[in-house]
Structure formats: structure tokens, C-alpha cells
Design a protein around this motif. Structure first.
Motif, PDB file in Angstrom:
ATOM      1  N   VAL A 199      70.171  42.171  12.843  1.00  0.00           N
ATOM      2  CA  VAL A 199      71.405  42.139  12.049  1.00  0.00           C
ATOM      3  C   VAL A 199      72.112  40.789  12.163  1.00  0.00           C
ATOM      4  O   VAL A 199      72.951  40.466  11.337  1.00  0.00           O
ATOM      5  N   SER A 200      71.776  40.011  13.191  1.00  0.00           N
ATOM      6  CA  SER A 200      72.372  38.678  13.328  1.00  0.00           C
ATOM      7  C   SER A 200      71.500  37.858  14.268  1.00  0.00           C
ATOM      8  O   SER A 200      70.634  38.398  14.957  1.00  0.00           O
ATOM      9  N   TYR A 201      71.766  36.584  14.315  1.00  0.00           N
ATOM     10  CA  TYR A 201      71.003  35.716  15.210  1.00  0.00           C
ATOM     11  C   TYR A 201      71.864  34.521  15.581  1.00  0.00           C
ATOM     12  O   TYR A 201      72.874  34.219  14.937  1.00  0.00           O
ATOM     13  N   LYS A 202      71.471  33.829  16.661  1.00  0.00           N
ATOM     14  CA  LYS A 202      72.183  32.643  17.112  1.00  0.00           C
ATOM     15  C   LYS A 202      71.187  31.676  17.717  1.00  0.00           C
ATOM     16  O   LYS A 202      70.323  32.063  18.518  1.00  0.00           O
ATOM     17  N   VAL A 203      71.322  30.444  17.342  1.00  0.00           N
ATOM     18  CA  VAL A 203      70.456  29.404  17.890  1.00  0.00           C
ATOM     19  C   VAL A 203      71.115  28.839  19.142  1.00  0.00           C
ATOM     20  O   VAL A 203      72.260  28.393  19.111  1.00  0.00           O
ATOM     21  N   ILE A 204      70.428  28.936  20.278  1.00  0.00           N
ATOM     22  CA  ILE A 204      70.970  28.433  21.545  1.00  0.00           C
ATOM     23  C   ILE A 204      70.824  26.918  21.568  1.00  0.00           C
ATOM     24  O   ILE A 204      69.710  26.373  21.503  1.00  0.00           O
ATOM     25  N   THR A 205      71.963  26.246  21.652  1.00  0.00           N
ATOM     26  CA  THR A 205      71.960  24.794  21.667  1.00  0.00           C
ATOM     27  C   THR A 205      72.007  24.275  23.098  1.00  0.00           C
ATOM     28  O   THR A 205      72.156  25.033  24.060  1.00  0.00           O
ATOM     29  N   ALA A 206      71.914  22.976  23.222  1.00  0.00           N
ATOM     30  CA  ALA A 206      71.971  22.352  24.547  1.00  0.00           C
ATOM     31  C   ALA A 206      73.346  22.558  25.181  1.00  0.00           C
ATOM     32  O   ALA A 206      73.469  22.702  26.407  1.00  0.00           O
ATOM     33  N   GLN A 207      74.400  22.597  24.359  1.00  0.00           N
ATOM     34  CA  GLN A 207      75.754  22.818  24.872  1.00  0.00           C
ATOM     35  C   GLN A 207      75.894  24.225  25.457  1.00  0.00           C
ATOM     36  O   GLN A 207      76.505  24.412  26.504  1.00  0.00           O
ATOM     37  N   ASP A 208      75.298  25.233  24.769  1.00  0.00           N
ATOM     38  CA  ASP A 208      75.336  26.605  25.290  1.00  0.00           C
ATOM     39  C   ASP A 208      74.627  26.695  26.638  1.00  0.00           C
ATOM     40  O   ASP A 208      75.098  27.364  27.567  1.00  0.00           O
ATOM     41  N   THR A 209      73.512  26.014  26.750  1.00  0.00           N
ATOM     42  CA  THR A 209      72.763  26.016  28.012  1.00  0.00           C
ATOM     43  C   THR A 209      73.574  25.364  29.120  1.00  0.00           C
ATOM     44  O   THR A 209      73.603  25.852  30.257  1.00  0.00           O
ATOM     45  N   ALA A 210      74.266  24.259  28.801  1.00  0.00           N
ATOM     46  CA  ALA A 210      75.076  23.560  29.799  1.00  0.00           C
ATOM     47  C   ALA A 210      76.256  24.423  30.245  1.00  0.00           C
ATOM     48  O   ALA A 210      76.580  24.488  31.444  1.00  0.00           O
ATOM     49  N   GLU A 211      76.912  25.102  29.299  1.00  0.00           N
ATOM     50  CA  GLU A 211      78.038  25.972  29.651  1.00  0.00           C
ATOM     51  C   GLU A 211      77.590  27.130  30.536  1.00  0.00           C
ATOM     52  O   GLU A 211      78.277  27.518  31.477  1.00  0.00           O
ATOM     53  N   ALA A 212      76.443  27.713  30.221  1.00  0.00           N
ATOM     54  CA  ALA A 212      75.914  28.811  31.041  1.00  0.00           C
ATOM     55  C   ALA A 212      75.609  28.337  32.456  1.00  0.00           C
ATOM     56  O   ALA A 212      75.849  29.053  33.439  1.00  0.00           O
ATOM     57  N   ALA A 213      75.084  27.107  32.576  1.00  0.00           N
ATOM     58  CA  ALA A 213      74.789  26.553  33.901  1.00  0.00           C
ATOM     59  C   ALA A 213      76.071  26.333  34.691  1.00  0.00           C
ATOM     60  O   ALA A 213      76.127  26.593  35.908  1.00  0.00           O
ATOM     61  N   ILE A 214      77.134  25.849  34.018  1.00  0.00           N
ATOM     62  CA  ILE A 214      78.418  25.619  34.691  1.00  0.00           C
ATOM     63  C   ILE A 214      79.008  26.937  35.184  1.00  0.00           C
ATOM     64  O   ILE A 214      79.512  27.038  36.306  1.00  0.00           O
ATOM     65  N   LYS A 215      78.944  27.984  34.348  1.00  0.00           N
ATOM     66  CA  LYS A 215      79.462  29.298  34.743  1.00  0.00           C
ATOM     67  C   LYS A 215      78.683  29.864  35.929  1.00  0.00           C
ATOM     68  O   LYS A 215      79.267  30.489  36.833  1.00  0.00           O
ATOM     69  N   ALA A 216      77.376  29.640  35.951  1.00  0.00           N
ATOM     70  CA  ALA A 216      76.555  30.131  37.064  1.00  0.00           C
ATOM     71  C   ALA A 216      76.931  29.433  38.362  1.00  0.00           C
ATOM     72  O   ALA A 216      77.022  30.063  39.425  1.00  0.00           O
ATOM     73  N   VAL A 217      77.194  28.116  38.278  1.00  0.00           N
ATOM     74  CA  VAL A 217      77.608  27.359  39.472  1.00  0.00           C
ATOM     75  C   VAL A 217      78.960  27.851  39.965  1.00  0.00           C
ATOM     76  O   VAL A 217      79.171  28.041  41.172  1.00  0.00           O
ATOM     77  N   GLU A 218      79.913  28.060  39.061  1.00  0.00           N
ATOM     78  CA  GLU A 218      81.244  28.541  39.448  1.00  0.00           C
ATOM     79  C   GLU A 218      81.153  29.929  40.085  1.00  0.00           C
ATOM     80  O   GLU A 218      81.841  30.223  41.061  1.00  0.00           O
ATOM     81  N   HIS A 219      80.303  30.800  39.529  1.00  0.00           N
ATOM     82  CA  HIS A 219      80.139  32.150  40.083  1.00  0.00           C
ATOM     83  C   HIS A 219      79.579  32.088  41.505  1.00  0.00           C
ATOM     84  O   HIS A 219      80.029  32.820  42.395  1.00  0.00           O
ATOM     85  N   ASN A 220      78.611  31.197  41.716  1.00  0.00           N
ATOM     86  CA  ASN A 220      78.023  31.063  43.057  1.00  0.00           C
ATOM     87  C   ASN A 220      79.036  30.513  44.050  1.00  0.00           C
ATOM     88  O   ASN A 220      79.066  30.918  45.220  1.00  0.00           O
ATOM     89  N   GLN A 221      79.889  29.591  43.580  1.00  0.00           N
ATOM     90  CA  GLN A 221      80.919  29.042  44.456  1.00  0.00           C
ATOM     91  C   GLN A 221      81.936  30.106  44.855  1.00  0.00           C
ATOM     92  O   GLN A 221      82.365  30.175  46.008  1.00  0.00           O
ATOM     93  N   GLU A 222      82.342  30.955  43.888  1.00  0.00           N
ATOM     94  CA  GLU A 222      83.272  32.036  44.193  1.00  0.00           C
ATOM     95  C   GLU A 222      82.663  33.037  45.170  1.00  0.00           C
ATOM     96  O   GLU A 222      83.320  33.559  46.055  1.00  0.00           O
TER      97      GLU A 222
END
Length: 256
Positions: free
Chosen positions: A17-40
Motif C-alpha cells: 500500500v506504500s513504500y519508502k526509499v531508505i536514504t543515506a540520511q535515514d541510515t545516519a539518523e538510525a545510527a545516531i539513535k542507536a548510539v544514544e540508546h546505548n549511552q542511556e
């Protein structure tokens, strides 16, 4: 061309019903969130708990409780030692670690040693140990119980040991004290004041007749000598006022 092993096959069971192309910016944001989660996660304190592999410290804090029953001329002394968890932190907590019972009376030596070993093992197992209080207090002596000083009925010596453990767990904060609410306490105070007024008017009669049932018995915790046993707190503190028995110790009343 990639081999068959390198290809990733995804089976689609539902309509797209929908789709989204994962860009390099999306990948970078996900990596930043993962780092912040690990720090917390690393910032969260690792709290100490009691478990079977916890080694005994060289020093333990303890409290000793005296039990004197009318069934023996010698008293029992119950010592409960606590281990301090998360010391010098906001999460500091005392947890029972071991128990010892000592007495000059050696008649019950075997079962006392067995009981202390089992209770100490439960303490060192960790988790919620408060369940043991009710288990011990529910033990009844086939020869009958006794009234301890203060007029409280004890169904057995084991039950009084359970009450001592309960008092200790309340002292270190593992069991919360169940206090009487303000409304019930007000009614209780009024009934106690009314009883005191009635007792004052009979003071002369009591002095001339020491066995008068309306007298206050110091051995009964300051409650009337003719008080009945309360079914809730098992204390001889229930008096008949206004056609209804009310306990002057816990406030239990058949009229409420």
C-alpha cells in the motif's frame, strides 16, 4: 552476477500500500539513535540484588529480638543479619542474609537449627522473602498456643518467630506498616476515651475489689482485663461498647 546464496528473497504475503526509499540520511539518523540508546542504557545504574552466588561480606548489620514464652523459663534470642545492597547510593537497601536462634533451653535444638538453615537459605536465594512471614505465623501447636505479654495470642513458638521476622522486615522497609486511616483512628480514640471515663468513675470500686473485670490489666498491654480476643489482630483488646465489640488495638469492629 551475485550468486544464489548472496540474493535475499523476501516473500510478500500482503498487498503493498506504500513504500519508502531508505536514504543515506535515514541510515545516519538510525545510527545516531542507536548510539544514544546505548549511552542511556550504560548510564542506568546496575543495581545489586541478592542471589545464590553472592559471597558473604566480612561485616553484616544485624538486630536481635527476644522471645519469652510462658512455656519455658528460658528466652529465645533471634538474630537476623542483613546485607546492604547498593551502599551509599539512592537505591541503598538492607536485605536479610542469615538468621540465628540461641537459647539456654536445648529441648528444641534440632528443629531450631533446621529452621534457621532453611530460613537463611531462603534469604540468600533472593527475591521476595516476605511470603515466609505468613507461612510461619500460620503454624499451630497441637498442644495449644499461648498469650504473650501485651495480650496477643500466639498459636505456636514458630508463629512468634515469624512475627519477629515480620517486625524486622518492617524495620528495614521490606514490609510496609498498615496504619489505621484517620477516620477509623478518630472513632477508635473516641471509644478509648469513653472507656477511660467509665473506668475513672469506677476507680473506687476497683480499689476495693481488685478482681473487678472493668479494671485495666498492665499484663494485657493496658487493655481491659475483661477484653475479648480480636479475630483480626489476635489481641485481647476487644471491648463491648454500644452493643458492639470494638478492638482497641487495631480498630476492628463488627459495627463498621
Amino acid at each position: 552476477m551475485p550468486s544464489i546464496e548472496q540474493k535475499r528473497v523476501i516473500k510478500i504475503d500482503q498487498a503493498i500500500v506504500s513504500y519508502k526509499v531508505i536514504t543515506a540520511q535515514d541510515t545516519a539518523e538510525a545510527a545516531i539513535k542507536a548510539v544514544e540508546h546505548n549511552q542511556e542504557k550504560r548510564a542506568e545504574p546496575c543495581l545489586e540484588t541478592v542471589h545464590e552466588n553472592l559471597s558473604r561480606p566480612d561485616f553484616l548489620m544485624g538486630s536481635t529480638y527476644k522471645i519469652k514464652t510462658p512455656m519455658s523459663e528460658h528466652a529465645l534470642y533471634i538474630t537476623i543479619n542483613d546485607i546492604v545492597l547498593n551502599q551509599d547510593t539512592p537505591h541503598e537497601q538492607r536485605h536479610p542474609y542469615e538468621i540465628f536462634i540461641n537459647s539456654k533451653n536445648m529441648d528444641h535444638f534440632m528443629w531450631v537449627v533446621a529452621l534457621t538453615r532453611v530460613i537463611s537459605a531462603v534469604f540468600r536465594k533472593g527475591g521476595d522473602v516476605t511470603f515466609m512471614v505468613e507461612e510461619l505465623k500460620a503454624v499451630f501447636d497441637p498442644k495449644g498456643g499461648y498469650f504473650k505479654k501485651g495480650g496477643k495470642f500466639m498459636p505456636s513458638l514458630v508463629a512468634e518467630i515469624g512475627e519477629s521476622i515480620e517486625n524486622h522486615l518492617k524495620m528495614i522497609g521490606l514490609i510496609k506498616n498498615q496504619s489505621i486511616d484517620s477516620h477509623q483512628q478518630k472513632i477508635l480514640d473516641e471509644k478509648r476515651a469513653e472507656f477511660d471515663r467509665r473506668s475513672a468513675t469506677q476507680k473506687e470500686l476497683v480499689s476495693s475489689n481488685p478482681v473487678n473485670n472493668s479494671a485495666v490489666n498492665d499484663d494485657n498491654g493496658g487493655f481491659p482485663a475483661n477484653a475479648q480476643l480480636c479475630n483480626k489482630c489476635h489481641t485481647k483488646a476487644a471491648i463491648l461498647m454500644d452493643g458492639c465489640y470494638t478492638c482497641l488495638s487495631c480498630g476492628d469492629s463488627k459495627c463498621s
